[in-house]
Design an enzyme around this catalytic site. Structure first.
Site, mmCIF file in Angstrom:
data_model
loop_
_atom_site.group_PDB
_atom_site.id
_atom_site.type_symbol
_atom_site.label_atom_id
_atom_site.label_comp_id
_atom_site.label_asym_id
_atom_site.label_seq_id
_atom_site.Cartn_x
_atom_site.Cartn_y
_atom_site.Cartn_z
ATOM 1 N N ASP A 269 2.476 9.810 7.244
ATOM 2 C CA ASP A 269 2.524 10.704 6.077
ATOM 3 C C ASP A 269 3.600 11.767 6.299
ATOM 4 O O ASP A 269 3.721 12.310 7.409
ATOM 5 C CB ASP A 269 1.169 11.398 5.891
ATOM 6 C CG ASP A 269 0.284 10.668 4.898
ATOM 7 O OD1 ASP A 269 0.555 9.490 4.610
ATOM 8 O OD2 ASP A 269 -0.693 11.289 4.405
ATOM 9 N N ASP B 25 3.856 14.797 4.730
ATOM 10 C CA ASP B 25 3.389 16.192 4.627
ATOM 11 C C ASP B 25 2.666 16.574 5.914
ATOM 12 O O ASP B 25 1.483 16.938 5.910
ATOM 13 C CB ASP B 25 2.497 16.390 3.397
ATOM 14 C CG ASP B 25 1.376 15.372 3.314
ATOM 15 O OD1 ASP B 25 1.593 14.209 3.692
ATOM 16 O OD2 ASP B 25 0.261 15.757 2.886
ATOM 17 N N PHE C 200 7.656 8.479 3.533
ATOM 18 C CA PHE C 200 7.891 8.415 2.084
ATOM 19 C C PHE C 200 7.920 9.841 1.561
ATOM 20 O O PHE C 200 6.978 10.602 1.792
ATOM 21 C CB PHE C 200 6.785 7.609 1.386
ATOM 22 C CG PHE C 200 6.899 6.136 1.652
ATOM 23 C CD1 PHE C 200 6.521 5.602 2.868
ATOM 24 C CD2 PHE C 200 7.416 5.285 0.678
ATOM 25 C CE1 PHE C 200 6.650 4.243 3.132
ATOM 26 C CE2 PHE C 200 7.546 3.925 0.927
ATOM 27 C CZ PHE C 200 7.161 3.403 2.154
ATOM 28 N N ALA C 201 9.010 10.187 0.856
ATOM 29 C CA ALA C 201 9.146 11.543 0.333
ATOM 30 C C ALA C 201 9.608 11.438 -1.113
ATOM 31 O O ALA C 201 10.804 11.492 -1.407
ATOM 32 C CB ALA C 201 10.147 12.317 1.171
ATOM 33 N N GLU D 282 -5.769 3.753 1.567
ATOM 34 C CA GLU D 282 -6.586 4.131 2.737
ATOM 35 C C GLU D 282 -7.913 3.367 2.741
ATOM 36 O O GLU D 282 -8.403 2.958 3.797
ATOM 37 C CB GLU D 282 -6.842 5.645 2.741
ATOM 38 C CG GLU D 282 -7.577 6.141 3.968
ATOM 39 C CD GLU D 282 -7.709 7.654 3.985
ATOM 40 O OE1 GLU D 282 -6.895 8.318 4.644
ATOM 41 O OE2 GLU D 282 -8.619 8.181 3.323
ATOM 42 N N HIS E 286 -9.727 9.655 11.455
ATOM 43 C CA HIS E 286 -9.512 10.721 10.477
ATOM 44 C C HIS E 286 -10.228 11.998 10.922
ATOM 45 O O HIS E 286 -11.432 11.974 11.210
ATOM 46 C CB HIS E 286 -10.071 10.244 9.131
ATOM 47 C CG HIS E 286 -9.582 11.031 7.953
ATOM 48 N ND1 HIS E 286 -9.843 12.364 7.801
ATOM 49 C CD2 HIS E 286 -8.848 10.667 6.878
ATOM 50 C CE1 HIS E 286 -9.300 12.793 6.672
ATOM 51 N NE2 HIS E 286 -8.673 11.776 6.096
ATOM 52 N N GLY F 69 9.560 12.703 -5.130
ATOM 53 C CA GLY F 69 9.359 13.919 -5.912
ATOM 54 C C GLY F 69 9.392 15.137 -4.998
ATOM 55 O O GLY F 69 10.206 15.229 -4.075
ATOM 56 N N LYS F 70 8.442 16.048 -5.217
ATOM 57 C CA LYS F 70 8.480 17.322 -4.481
ATOM 58 C C LYS F 70 8.157 17.158 -2.991
ATOM 59 O O LYS F 70 8.352 18.091 -2.215
ATOM 60 C CB LYS F 70 7.503 18.301 -5.130
ATOM 61 C CG LYS F 70 7.956 18.767 -6.513
ATOM 62 C CD LYS F 70 6.989 19.783 -7.064
ATOM 63 C CE LYS F 70 7.415 20.227 -8.443
ATOM 64 N NZ LYS F 70 6.392 21.070 -9.094
ATOM 65 N N TYR F 71 7.653 15.984 -2.598
ATOM 66 C CA TYR F 71 7.326 15.783 -1.176
ATOM 67 C C TYR F 71 8.579 15.746 -0.303
ATOM 68 O O TYR F 71 8.484 15.767 0.921
ATOM 69 C CB TYR F 71 6.509 14.500 -0.984
ATOM 70 C CG TYR F 71 5.028 14.686 -1.267
ATOM 71 C CD1 TYR F 71 4.590 15.090 -2.518
ATOM 72 C CD2 TYR F 71 4.073 14.443 -0.295
ATOM 73 C CE1 TYR F 71 3.241 15.254 -2.791
ATOM 74 C CE2 TYR F 71 2.715 14.608 -0.557
ATOM 75 C CZ TYR F 71 2.306 15.005 -1.805
ATOM 76 O OH TYR F 71 0.967 15.173 -2.069
#
Ligand code: UD2
Length: 322
Positions: A179, A181, A89-90, A271, A201, A92-94
């Site tokens: 993710d 990023d 998922f990207a 999460e 994690h 906006g600015k991602y």
């Protein structure tokens, strides 16, 4: 005549003795070779990581470098010609993270297997062109964004649910939801496949259960009391067979809906709900933090390799809200 019978008997006895000895020798050498093989395979796969735990309490494997034999694993999965759906998922600015994560995936992720990337974004024109290897393809799915990053993150559950129902369930054998990023730094292959896959994690590996940031308010569907919980799983990696992941995302989406109706948002959004789900539906395979490290974190000795890691980002600059 008596002499002849006796000699015949002696000869038969001698021949039987020699044949018996030969058979015994053949069997002994076969058995000892087997024993040696079993010993060496045991020593190379089981005893090579005495520094970490390689199984959970419910006997699911925890995947660490030097605790698996990739040749054996590839011999299982390669002939099956499997397809692995992979979502990013990207919004906006991602969208700026896509180039690195996709290019590095082409270098390290499920190399030699069919991969179908699904990129959800509100900015389809900004999806970079990345050269894909043979058997690999990418589909862009236009998605509306939100002015809250929490909403963007948690709404992934319902969008993955729809994607699996509409497409992946008939077209892929496994799915990973990752993710964006992030970046791949080393091999991530078929050793990661399983019915239901979670990741430990990085920031909570080795910490006590009481320090896990589970949702602690009983009003939320994600609530986990202090005396419960196995691990703290990262929301950045969810995987498994499409039907198993569908059950997971559907359950989390329904629990998120109940929370929304009750005007409560779990402390770490989806999460938190994922951790609740894994508590009662144990993953069949658990990926070590090699599969979800953090670029900001030092590398302790148990981390022989970093395969996938969150990249550094300026939260204030990149998110739509604080
Ligand atoms: C943690 C989790 C993340 C998620 C989140 C929930 C790890 C390492 N990360 O990361 O998976 O559970 O907490 O709060 O376990 N996104 C966008 N645009 C935005 C904001 C988010 O596309 O403006 C997407 C993107 O795919 C990103 C994901 O949502 O990778 C999670 O957001 P995050 O990385 O900002 O969340 P973070 O770092 O708190």
């Amino acid at each position: 005549m008596g002499n002849f019978t006796m000699r015949l008997r002696q000869n038969v006895f001698l021949i039987s003795l020699i044949a018996g000895l030969l058979l015994w020798l053949v069997y002994f050498s076969y058995a000892s070779t087997r024993l040696r093989l079993v010993y060496f395979s045991y020593a190379s796969t089981r005893l090579s990581r005495p520094d970490v735990s390689t199984t959970t309490k419910w006997l699911a494997p925890i995947v660490w470098e030097d605790a698996f034999d990739l040749t054996v694993i590839d011999n299982i999965y390669k002939p099956q010609n499997i397809t692995v759906a992979t979502t990013f998922f990207a919004l906006g600015k991602y969208v700026r993270f896509l180039k690195d994560v996709l290019e590095s995936a082409e270098q390290h992720f499920m190399v030699g297997y069919r991969v179908h990337y699904y990129v959800f974004t509100d900015l389809p024109d900004e999806v970079p062109t990345v050269t894909l290897g043979e058997g690999r393809q990418l589909t862009v799915i236009k998605t509306s964004s939100s002015n809250r990053w929490q909403e963007i993150s948690l709404r992934r559950m319902e969008m993955i649910e729809k994607l699996i129902e509409d497409e992946v369930i008939n077209k892929a054998d496994y799915i990973f939801c990752l993710d964006v990023d992030s970046k791949f730094y080393a091999h991530w292959g078929a050793e990661s496949l399983g019915d239901l896959v979670g990741v430990l994690h990085a920031w909570f590996f080795g910490t006590s259960r009481d320090q896990f940031t589970y949702e602690r308010r009983p009003e939320s569907q994600a609530y986990i009391p202090f005396n419960e919980g196995d691990y703290y799983y990262g929301g950045a990696v969810i995987g498994g067979r499409p039907d198993k992941v569908l059950k997971l995302v559907k359950t989390c989406r329904m629990n998120l809906d109940v929370d929304r109706a009750n005007k409560i948002e779990a402390v770490w959004q989806e999460e938190s709900h994922l951790n609740k789900y894994f508590l009662y539906n144990k993953p069949t395979k658990v990926l070590s933090p090699e599969y979800l490290w953090d670029d900001r974190k030092g590398k302790p000795s148990f981390m022989k390799v970093v395969r996938f890691s969150q990249v550094e980002k300026n939260y204030a600059e990149i998110r739509p809200n604080p």
